[in-house]
Scaffold this motif. Structure first.
Motif, PDB file in Angstrom:
ATOM      1  N   LYS A  32      -8.382  -1.566   4.839  1.00 59.73           N
ATOM      2  CA  LYS A  32      -7.202  -1.177   4.058  1.00 59.73           C
ATOM      3  C   LYS A  32      -5.993  -1.992   4.496  1.00 59.73           C
ATOM      4  CE  LYS A  32      -5.106   2.581   6.311  1.00 59.73           C
ATOM      5  NZ  LYS A  32      -4.617   3.886   6.576  1.00 59.73           N
ATOM      6  N   MET A  78      -6.285  -2.744  -0.496  1.00 62.61           N
ATOM      7  CA  MET A  78      -7.028  -3.357   0.595  1.00 62.61           C
ATOM      8  C   MET A  78      -6.292  -4.580   1.146  1.00 62.61           C
ATOM      9  SD  MET A  78      -9.270  -1.076   0.441  1.00 62.61           S
ATOM     10  CE  MET A  78     -10.513  -1.494   1.662  1.00 62.61           C
ATOM     11  N   ASP A 116      -6.339   7.532   1.990  1.00 61.79           N
ATOM     12  CA  ASP A 116      -6.570   7.724   3.434  1.00 61.79           C
ATOM     13  C   ASP A 116      -6.030   9.044   3.977  1.00 61.79           C
ATOM     14  OD1 ASP A 116      -3.953   6.849   3.009  1.00 61.79           O
ATOM     15  OD2 ASP A 116      -3.837   5.838   4.938  1.00 61.79           O
ATOM     16  N   GLY A 154       0.830  -1.216   0.000  1.00 60.47           N
ATOM     17  CA  GLY A 154       0.000   0.000   0.000  1.00 60.47           C
ATOM     18  C   GLY A 154       0.856   1.254   0.000  1.00 60.47           C
ATOM     19  N   ARG A 194      -5.900   3.026  -2.819  1.00 61.39           N
ATOM     20  CA  ARG A 194      -6.420   2.418  -1.604  1.00 61.39           C
ATOM     21  C   ARG A 194      -6.293   0.907  -1.738  1.00 61.39           C
ATOM     22  NH1 ARG A 194      -9.046   3.914   2.836  1.00 61.39           N
ATOM     23  NH2 ARG A 194     -10.465   2.432   3.768  1.00 61.39           N
TER      24      ARG A 194
END
Ligand code: TYM
Length: 334
Positions: A195, A187, A148, A17, A185
């Protein structure tokens, strides 16, 4: 040239991420179009407890991850926040500009604090004000982050606007979050409603940038999916969060659109797609993790890069801080 600022907390290792939502794009922004400033935000990390030895290691590991991914200290300023005191100083000034009501709306604080808000550090609450200081200390206009962080970057605009208005100046620029393309984003691999994060319970739910090829392949093979085959267009993934996530990861790693991924794999089952995704992920990530390990063998070299970066950062930040003090009416005659 417009200036880019972004940062990563050294509160544990880096994940896929962090790579797709941030570092990979930071690498691409280096060049003639932007002046790029990238920071290991250690002061942000301690808003929740960090073991000192782990903080020291994670700071170097995050720096190594950025270097191994292609952040070039000749093209970008790369440093850690604690070596530039101006960040903490401007954050205090901004604590007196930001309003409690604004902080109360921050969803990240609510998520992290859960039902235990009373037990959290004051720093966790004031976190977005330090983040605004990070950005505005460089008069940065572009902030590449994952989804985020959008709300925090918007709060940065509010702080800049209120400061400019209250003091009748046009000093701090209004910042834009740069959030575009797939991978904004990423996951959790076991639960498509959460996330992917450094701190999730199970290691199987994330890909770490230090994972070796076998581990990456195993985690993707075991990633949760549904029994259906892949649709021919991205719209067909609307209510399939796990499937959508894997297609987006593929697209982000390959630098193509999710629709072109489905051009190739639409109608296929997971038995075909997952191994292809694992091969792609290993091809892109394994060289980075190998280089990270090499860099971490010589932490002194990482420290030297961070120290040089901090000097360059101060050359920009200190005059902006000094001007801020002056605008606000502080006597600082030495
Ligand atoms: P942090 O350390 O949580 O994450 C660093 C960057 O990685 C992105 N990211 C993700 N993107 C996509 N999918 C995910 N699952 C995912 N997880 C993390 C984040 O969006 C972020 O861009 N508050 C920031 C650090 C910070 C900062 C700043 C950022 C401090 N000062 C100034 C920009 C500008 C944070 O905690 O990031």
């Amino acid at each position: 040239t417009p200036r880019v600022f972004s940062g990563i907390k050294p509160s544990g290792g880096l994940t896929l991420g962090n790579y797709l939502g941030a570092i990979k794009r930071w690498v691409n922004m280096q060049g003639p179009d932007f002046e790029t400033v990238y920071c290991v935000v250690d002061l942000h990390a301690i808003t929740v407890w960090q073991d000192p030895a782990e903080l020291r290691h994670a700071t170097r590991e995050v720096a190594a991850g950025m270097l191994a991914s292609g952040i070039d200290p000749e093209k970008s300023i790369l440093f850690n926040q604690a070596q530039v005191p101006a960040h903490a100083e401007l954050a205090w000034l901004f604590n007196c500009v930001a309003r409690l009501g604004w902080m109360n709306r921050m969803t990240q604080f609510k998520e992290k604090a859960g039902k235990n808000a009373e037990k959290q550090s004051l720093g966790l609450y004031a976190y977005p004000s330090l983040m605004a200081a990070d950005i505005l200390l460089y008069h940065a206009t572009h902030v590449p982050v994952g989804e985020d962080q959008k709300q925090h970057v918007e709060l940065t605009r509010d702080i800049a606007q209120k400061f400019n208005h209250d003091y009748g100046v046009d000093f701090f620029p209004l910042t834009e979050p740069v959030i575009e393309g797939p991978g904004m984003r990423v996951m959790n691999l076991r639960d498509g409603s959460k996330k992917m994060s450094k701190s999730g319970e199970s290691d199987m739910e994330r890909i770490n940038m230090t994972d070796d090829a076998d581990t990456i392949a195993k985690k993707l093979r075991k990633a949760r999916t549904d029994p259906e085959e892949l649709p021919v267009s991205f719209d067909g993934l609307k209510n399939r969060p796990e499937a959508k996530n894997l297609v987006e990861i593929y697209a982000a790693l390959a630098d193509i659109t999710p629709d072109s991924v489905l051009n190739e794999y639409g109608g296929e089952g997971w038995g075909k797609f997952k191994p292809a995704l694992a091969d792609l992920a290993v091809e892109k990530l394994a060289p980075i993790s190998t280089e990270m390990k090499r860099l971490l063998d010589t932490p002194d070299e990482i420290d030297a890069i961070l120290a040089r970066g901090a000097e360059k950062a101060e050359a920009i930040a200190n005059p902006i801080l000094e001007r801020t003090f002056d605008i606000m009416g502080f006597v600082r005659s030495r």
